[in-house]
Design a protein around this motif. Structure first.
Motif, PDB file in Angstrom:
ATOM      1  N   ASN A 157     -21.875 -28.392 -12.157  1.00 14.42           N
ATOM      2  CA  ASN A 157     -21.133 -29.621 -12.484  1.00 14.42           C
ATOM      3  C   ASN A 157     -19.935 -29.279 -13.380  1.00 14.42           C
ATOM      4  N   GLU A 159     -18.955 -30.157 -16.265  1.00 14.88           N
ATOM      5  CA  GLU A 159     -19.211 -29.877 -17.674  1.00 14.88           C
ATOM      6  C   GLU A 159     -19.623 -28.418 -17.880  1.00 14.88           C
ATOM      7  N   VAL A 160     -20.445 -27.910 -16.986  1.00 12.16           N
ATOM      8  CA  VAL A 160     -20.858 -26.508 -17.069  1.00 12.16           C
ATOM      9  C   VAL A 160     -19.649 -25.606 -16.841  1.00 12.16           C
ATOM     10  N   THR A 162     -16.625 -26.221 -17.462  1.00 15.87           N
ATOM     11  CA  THR A 162     -15.744 -26.295 -18.624  1.00 15.87           C
ATOM     12  C   THR A 162     -16.238 -25.344 -19.717  1.00 15.87           C
ATOM     13  N   ALA A 163     -17.559 -25.268 -19.869  1.00 12.43           N
ATOM     14  CA  ALA A 163     -18.138 -24.425 -20.910  1.00 12.43           C
ATOM     15  C   ALA A 163     -18.167 -22.950 -20.505  1.00 12.43           C
TER      16      ALA A 163
END
Length: 185
Positions: A157, A159-160, A162-163
């Motif tokens: 996803n 968010e992952v 992005t990190a």
């Protein structure tokens, strides 16, 4: 003017591939596929029976593309996972259609895909018997893990992603290799 049936089928499959990647089997519309293929809806039904038949033709094309593009080298299982990940990055519609197939059409098995899973798992089993591949996992499980690791970035996803910075293709490939190496050791 004589019509080229094979060219029409190829255009319908290409248009179907784009439509199914964007909308899945249930959300795809045959009128959009026909328009994109410069054809008509009747041709979809004539050549493929129905929308699900066209999806099966697209699915078969993807399976054939994967099999032809990413051979399994038992002595380089991390390379297999990285190469498959590269293929998914090059063709982002593939992981999307794979996901749609599992979600909406998972009861339809592709015989080539099943045969390849069995053949490649048997290759891993021979590598295990020769002591070249770890026996930590059964061969079928190890093959399944490698295939799913290869789709890690395509399935993650936002968010992952992005990190974990995997925007650099070389970095994302190296990470897939390292993960697969841990599984295969």
């Amino acid at each position: 003017m004589e019509r080229d049936a094979e060219a029409t089928k190829r255009r319908l499959i290409a248009a179907g591939r784009a439509e199914f990647a964007a909308h899945g089997l249930n959300g795809a519309r045959v009128d959009r596929i026909a328009a994109a293929a410069r054809s008509n809806k009747a041709q979809i039904y004539h050549y493929f029976g129905n929308k699900a038949g066209l999806f099966d033709a697209v699915w078969n094309e993807i399976v054939e593309q994967i099999v032809a593009s990413v051979p399994l080298d038992v002595d380089d299982l991390p390379g297999f996972a990285a190469d498959l990940g590269d293929l998914y990055a090059e063709y982002p519609d593939m992981p999307r259609i794979i996901t749609w197939q599992r979600l909406e059409h998972g009861d339809a098995f592709n015989e080539l895909a099943v045969a390849e899973v069995r053949r490649r798992s048997a290759d891993i089993a021979r590598g295990q018997a020769d002591g070249r591949v770890s026996t930590r996992f059964e061969p079928e499980v190890l093959f399944a893990l490698l295939v799913h690791v290869a789709m890690l970035w395509a399935a993650a996803n936002p968010e992952v992603l992005t990190a974990v910075d995997v925007a650099d293709r070389a970095r994302s490939r190296e990470l897939l290799r390292r993960i697969a190496a841990v599984l295969a050791e």
